[in-house]
Design a protein around this motif. Structure first.
Motif, PDB file in Angstrom:
ATOM      1  N   UNK A   1       0.807  -1.210   0.000  1.00  0.00           N
ATOM      2  CA  UNK A   1       0.000   0.000   0.000  1.00  0.00           C
ATOM      3  C   UNK A   1       0.841   1.260   0.000  1.00  0.00           C
ATOM      4  N   UNK A   2       1.966   1.220   0.706  1.00  0.00           N
ATOM      5  CA  UNK A   2       2.862   2.383   0.752  1.00  0.00           C
ATOM      6  C   UNK A   2       3.483   2.650  -0.616  1.00  0.00           C
ATOM      7  N   UNK A   3       3.921   1.587  -1.292  1.00  0.00           N
ATOM      8  CA  UNK A   3       4.510   1.757  -2.622  1.00  0.00           C
ATOM      9  C   UNK A   3       3.460   2.274  -3.601  1.00  0.00           C
ATOM     10  N   UNK A   4       2.245   1.737  -3.506  1.00  0.00           N
ATOM     11  CA  UNK A   4       1.154   2.188  -4.384  1.00  0.00           C
ATOM     12  C   UNK A   4       0.877   3.676  -4.170  1.00  0.00           C
ATOM     13  N   UNK A   5       0.846   4.100  -2.924  1.00  0.00           N
ATOM     14  CA  UNK A   5       0.575   5.508  -2.618  1.00  0.00           C
ATOM     15  C   UNK A   5       1.708   6.419  -3.068  1.00  0.00           C
ATOM     16  N   UNK A   6       2.908   5.913  -3.027  1.00  0.00           N
ATOM     17  CA  UNK A   6       4.066   6.726  -3.396  1.00  0.00           C
ATOM     18  C   UNK A   6       4.207   6.898  -4.904  1.00  0.00           C
ATOM     19  N   UNK A   7       3.536   6.062  -5.668  1.00  0.00           N
ATOM     20  CA  UNK A   7       3.624   6.108  -7.139  1.00  0.00           C
ATOM     21  C   UNK A   7       2.208   6.101  -7.712  1.00  0.00           C
ATOM     22  N   UNK A   8       1.544   7.258  -7.742  1.00  0.00           N
ATOM     23  CA  UNK A   8       0.123   7.320  -8.108  1.00  0.00           C
ATOM     24  C   UNK A   8      -0.210   6.778  -9.498  1.00  0.00           C
ATOM     25  N   UNK A   9       0.750   6.710 -10.390  1.00  0.00           N
ATOM     26  CA  UNK A   9       0.460   6.238 -11.745  1.00  0.00           C
ATOM     27  C   UNK A   9       0.489   4.740 -11.922  1.00  0.00           C
ATOM     28  N   UNK A  10       0.927   3.990 -10.897  1.00  0.00           N
ATOM     29  CA  UNK A  10       1.023   2.545 -11.072  1.00  0.00           C
ATOM     30  C   UNK A  10      -0.315   1.880 -10.772  1.00  0.00           C
ATOM     31  N   UNK A  11      -0.396   0.612 -11.132  1.00  0.00           N
ATOM     32  CA  UNK A  11      -1.613  -0.170 -10.922  1.00  0.00           C
ATOM     33  C   UNK A  11      -1.446  -1.100  -9.719  1.00  0.00           C
ATOM     34  N   UNK A  12      -2.539  -1.745  -9.332  1.00  0.00           N
ATOM     35  CA  UNK A  12      -2.523  -2.805  -8.323  1.00  0.00           C
ATOM     36  C   UNK A  12      -3.360  -3.952  -8.872  1.00  0.00           C
ATOM     37  N   UNK A  13      -2.839  -5.156  -8.789  1.00  0.00           N
ATOM     38  CA  UNK A  13      -3.595  -6.336  -9.224  1.00  0.00           C
ATOM     39  C   UNK A  13      -3.441  -7.439  -8.188  1.00  0.00           C
ATOM     40  N   UNK A  14      -4.528  -8.169  -7.978  1.00  0.00           N
ATOM     41  CA  UNK A  14      -4.497  -9.308  -7.067  1.00  0.00           C
ATOM     42  C   UNK A  14      -5.703 -10.176  -7.335  1.00  0.00           C
ATOM     43  N   UNK A  15      -5.883 -11.201  -6.508  1.00  0.00           N
ATOM     44  CA  UNK A  15      -7.026 -12.110  -6.608  1.00  0.00           C
ATOM     45  C   UNK A  15      -7.996 -11.838  -5.457  1.00  0.00           C
ATOM     46  N   UNK A  16      -9.277 -12.044  -5.739  1.00  0.00           N
ATOM     47  CA  UNK A  16     -10.294 -11.754  -4.732  1.00  0.00           C
ATOM     48  C   UNK A  16     -11.472 -12.699  -4.880  1.00  0.00           C
ATOM     49  N   UNK A  17     -11.795 -13.385  -3.788  1.00  0.00           N
ATOM     50  CA  UNK A  17     -13.046 -14.151  -3.698  1.00  0.00           C
ATOM     51  C   UNK A  17     -13.213 -15.110  -4.874  1.00  0.00           C
ATOM     52  N   UNK A  18     -12.194 -15.950  -5.065  1.00  0.00           N
ATOM     53  CA  UNK A  18     -12.218 -16.886  -6.187  1.00  0.00           C
ATOM     54  C   UNK A  18     -12.805 -18.234  -5.810  1.00  0.00           C
ATOM     55  N   UNK A  19     -12.446 -18.736  -4.634  1.00  0.00           N
ATOM     56  CA  UNK A  19     -12.742 -20.122  -4.274  1.00  0.00           C
ATOM     57  C   UNK A  19     -13.172 -20.181  -2.806  1.00  0.00           C
ATOM     58  N   UNK A  20     -14.170 -21.000  -2.442  1.00  0.00           N
ATOM     59  CA  UNK A  20     -14.655 -21.021  -1.056  1.00  0.00           C
ATOM     60  C   UNK A  20     -13.575 -21.317  -0.024  1.00  0.00           C
ATOM     61  N   UNK A  21     -12.675 -22.255  -0.314  1.00  0.00           N
ATOM     62  CA  UNK A  21     -11.630 -22.574   0.660  1.00  0.00           C
ATOM     63  C   UNK A  21     -10.665 -21.397   0.816  1.00  0.00           C
TER      64      UNK A  21
END
Length: 427
Positions: free
Chosen positions: A212-232
């Protein structure tokens, strides 16, 4: 200036909210100069702009914008179609061993070359890509994409726990790697960097705080991750972050939810979370082939759209089963059918082009063939296979023909792929 004469189809807006979104020119003309679209429309209306520019006659072909893949894993090319169980077991059995090989720079370089060629062969002109945990994997990918002037966004995976030895980093090493990659590659040509926590399970609170700190320090970059894919996966995340209201809140608490945040899957997300995602300006990458292949579930596209969430399409190779966005759109239709909501073919094309561009916060640069946009476009062969030629010859409806193209089409349909007006693939 370059001039191309063919049928042209692109979207000027979201066809689910605008009656003026679909732009189709049966006898169209596309003018390109200095890597950007100069004009796009009916041939007879634009021919006075030609001057002495020669026109390439592509009669019988269809020009569309290049496809945009909002979620794909570069280090998983060699495990596509690997038999296994569901998500977490599949990661242990196939993904982690494959990604460990990217410690070898030669392997990363060879795979990057194949990966980009395969994207272009399938008509993908922009992609949001996961690298491995190794900084060198992302550098190898950026080198290949830059050589072709490709718009590509990528990041090294962040994993400081719950991963095999050799695939974990530390808060300090990952921060240093990301700062170096951003300094060296972000904004270079048409490249962009994405802060890339693999998912909450693989990242300690300290790691997510740093992300989060790196993302905030570089406003032009993106963030990607996985969310709520599988019940386990969802259950294990809840156990690791008991103070969070839900899975989305885990990322929000660490400053990872914003207008350039793209969350893959969201299969089991509920309405209220979709609304929070929409309010933040974040986006979802809908990955139908991997959701079916891993048995993860059926993404509620209609619910996400009803809440105003930006949605793009993702192949999610290697759990996804094809690099082809056309094929992936056909599977998205089947997911909708199982949910009782058939995907409109124009909406499908929107997800793969302008919708994907908007999901990446790049709708002002790519996604359609409006004047001033970057000239990433495809020449599609509507007679690429005997069956496709027969099917399309028998139907005059644009909607029906487009639908048949998404169901029957694949890489064979892509005759040419152009990046910034330069041909980078020809079948």
């Amino acid at each position: 200036m370059q001039a191309f004469r063919a049928s042209i189809l692109h979207l000027l807006g979201d066809p689910t909210t605008s009656d003026e979104a679909v732009a189709f020119h049966a006898d169209g003309l596309l003018l390109v100069e200095d890597g950007h679209v100069v004009a796009c429309g009916d041939h007879d209306a634009l021919r006075d702009l030609l001057g002495d520019t020669p026109v390439e006659d592509l009669s019988g072909k269809l020009i569309t914008p290049g496809f945009i893949d909002t979620h794909i894993h570069f280090p998983q090319v060699d495990i596509i179609a690997a038999h296994g169980a569901q998500l977490l077991d599949w990661l242990e059995q196939h993904t982690f061993p494959a990604e460990a090989a990217f410690a070898d720079p030669a392997h990363a370089a060879e795979t990057a070359e194949f990966f980009v060629r395969e994207l272009l062969r399938n008509g993908t002109t922009t992609a949001l890509v996961f690298g491995s945990v190794h900084k060198g994997s992302v550098e190898a990918l950026f080198r290949v994409a830059q050589a072709r002037d490709m718009r590509l966004i990528a990041g090294k995976s962040l994993m400081d726990r719950h991963a095999p030895e050799g695939l974990t980093d530390t808060v300090e090493s990952s921060r240093a790697d990301m700062e170096s990659l951003i300094a060296d590659w972000h904004g270079k040509g048409r490249l962009g960097y994405a802060v890339t926590p693999r998912f909450a399970i693989s990242c300690s609170e300290a790691q997510l705080t740093m992300a989060g700190e790196v993302l905030a320090a570089h406003p032009g970059v993106w963030m990607q991750t996985h969310l709520s894919e599988n019940p386990r996966e969802i259950a294990e995340t809840a156990a690791l972050f008991p103070e969070a209201a839900d899975y989305l809140d885990v990322y929000d608490r660490f400053g990872l939810l914003g207008p350039r945040s793209v969350f893959a899957h969201c299969v089991h997300l509920q309405g209220e979370a979709f609304q929070r995602l929409a309010d933040s300006g974040g986006a979802v990458a809908f990955c139908p082939t991997s959701n079916l292949f891993l048995g993860s579930g059926l993404f509620p596209l209609e619910t996400a759209c009803a809440h105003g969430v930006k949605v793009g399409i993702g192949t999610d190779v290697g759990a996804g089963t094809s690099f082809s966005i056309l094929h992936t759109l056909g599977e998205a239709y089947k997911v909708g059918q199982l949910r009782g909501s058939a995907l409109d073919p124009f909406h499908a094309l929107y997800l793969a082009t302008l919708g994907g561009a908007r999901a990446l916060d790049l709708g002002d640069r790519i996604g359609n063939l409006a004047p001033g946009k970057e000239a990433d476009f495809l020449v599609l062969d509507l007679a690429a296979t005997p069956l496709l030629a027969r099917r399309l010859a028998g139907d005059r409806s644009l909607e029906n023909r487009l639908f048949a193209l998404t169901v029957l089409g694949d890489d064979r349909v892509v005759e040419r792929t152009y990046l910034a007006g330069v041909e980078q693939h020809r079948r």
